[in-house]
Design a protein around this motif. Structure first.
Motif, PDB file in Angstrom:
ATOM      1  N   MET A   1     -13.967  -8.271   0.122  1.00 35.99           N
ATOM      2  CA  MET A   1     -12.555  -7.965  -0.094  1.00 35.99           C
ATOM      3  C   MET A   1     -12.533  -7.266  -1.770  1.00 35.99           C
ATOM      4  O   MET A   1     -13.347  -7.662  -2.725  1.00 35.99           O
ATOM      5  CB  MET A   1     -11.748  -9.192  -0.089  1.00 35.99           C
ATOM      6  CG  MET A   1     -11.698  -9.761   1.137  1.00 35.99           C
ATOM      7  SD  MET A   1     -10.570  -8.731   2.340  1.00 35.99           S
ATOM      8  CE  MET A   1      -9.085  -8.946   1.444  1.00 35.99           C
TER       9      MET A   1
ATOM     10  N   GLY B   1      -5.636  -7.128  -1.120  1.00 37.84           N
ATOM     11  CA  GLY B   1      -5.688  -6.665   0.226  1.00 37.84           C
ATOM     12  C   GLY B   1      -6.246  -5.237   0.271  1.00 37.84           C
ATOM     13  O   GLY B   1      -6.065  -4.575  -0.530  1.00 37.84           O
TER      14      GLY B   1
ATOM     15  N   TYR C   1      -5.310  -2.499   1.835  1.00 35.99           N
ATOM     16  CA  TYR C   1      -4.070  -1.515   1.866  1.00 35.99           C
ATOM     17  C   TYR C   1      -3.538  -1.518   0.434  1.00 35.99           C
ATOM     18  O   TYR C   1      -3.372  -0.297  -0.259  1.00 35.99           O
ATOM     19  CB  TYR C   1      -2.935  -1.659   2.655  1.00 35.99           C
ATOM     20  CG  TYR C   1      -3.331  -1.508   4.194  1.00 35.99           C
ATOM     21  CD1 TYR C   1      -3.783  -0.419   4.691  1.00 35.99           C
ATOM     22  CD2 TYR C   1      -3.391  -2.653   5.002  1.00 35.99           C
ATOM     23  CE1 TYR C   1      -4.146  -0.340   6.000  1.00 35.99           C
ATOM     24  CE2 TYR C   1      -3.697  -2.619   6.201  1.00 35.99           C
ATOM     25  CZ  TYR C   1      -4.373  -1.400   6.893  1.00 35.99           C
ATOM     26  OH  TYR C   1      -4.743  -1.230   7.970  1.00 35.99           O
ATOM     27  N   GLU C   2      -3.300  -2.765  -0.356  1.00 38.35           N
ATOM     28  CA  GLU C   2      -2.938  -2.684  -1.663  1.00 38.35           C
ATOM     29  C   GLU C   2      -3.962  -2.192  -2.654  1.00 38.35           C
ATOM     30  O   GLU C   2      -3.550  -1.317  -3.332  1.00 38.35           O
ATOM     31  CB  GLU C   2      -2.566  -4.183  -2.008  1.00 38.35           C
ATOM     32  CG  GLU C   2      -1.604  -4.873  -1.196  1.00 38.35           C
ATOM     33  CD  GLU C   2      -1.763  -5.266   0.303  1.00 38.35           C
ATOM     34  OE1 GLU C   2      -2.903  -5.201   0.544  1.00 38.35           O
ATOM     35  OE2 GLU C   2      -1.023  -5.864   0.847  1.00 38.35           O
TER      36      GLU C   2
END
Length: 160
Positions: A18, A37, A39-40
């Protein structure tokens, strides 16, 4: 009390795969890893690498809206840590008045990068983060030690 920090790097956790945003205080003595995350992480990476997208991303849209409303991002603050979840506040300034907006740290960081705003972490968050990490066993503590001992050449780029 708040401690000013900068984004040191964006990297992948070697254990969980991650993304981690690593914040470091200005003196270079304290780090704070925040898992985010994918996308972040991409939103943060786009701004770190100054990559323009054909259409505005959400954080770019927010920056444009704030500019259009003559509102400045005063600072962002990673304000709390509860049950291994970080919380943040975006402090806006409009006509001399401060307005606080609840935010996920990843969104706050992406906006801070886009608006060239300072990043702060509440001292209690730093203290609680250290306490919780000192109670972790095995890989969590190993990862923290590894992060704390990274040199400039150890930082790899986050791949989008």
């Amino acid at each position: 009390m708040e401690v000013e920090m900068k984004i040191r790097t964006l990297m992948m956790d070697p254990v969980t795969q991650m993304p981690i945003v690593v914040l470091r205080d200005l003196s270079g003595n304290t780090i704070l890893p925040i898992w985010v995350g994918v996308y972040e992480a991409n939103a943060i990476a786009l701004e770190i690498e100054k990559i323009n997208t054909p259409r505005p991303m959400t954080h770019d849209l927010i920056r444009t809206l704030l500019q259009g409303m003559d509102t400045k991002v005063n600072r962002i603050v990673v304000s709390d840590l509860k049950d291994d979840t970080f919380f943040a506040v975006i402090w806006l300034e409009k006509d001399g008045q401060l307005i606080s907006i609840d935010s996920r740290p990843s969104d706050a960081l992406a906006i801070a990068l886009r608006t060239d705003s300072p990043i702060y972490v509440d001292e209690n968050v730093l203290k609680n983060s250290r306490m919780s990490s000192s109670q972790e066993k095995g890989q969590g503590e190993e990862l923290r030690r590894w992060l704390e001992n990274l040199n400039e050449e150890d930082f790899g780029r986050y791949k989008m």
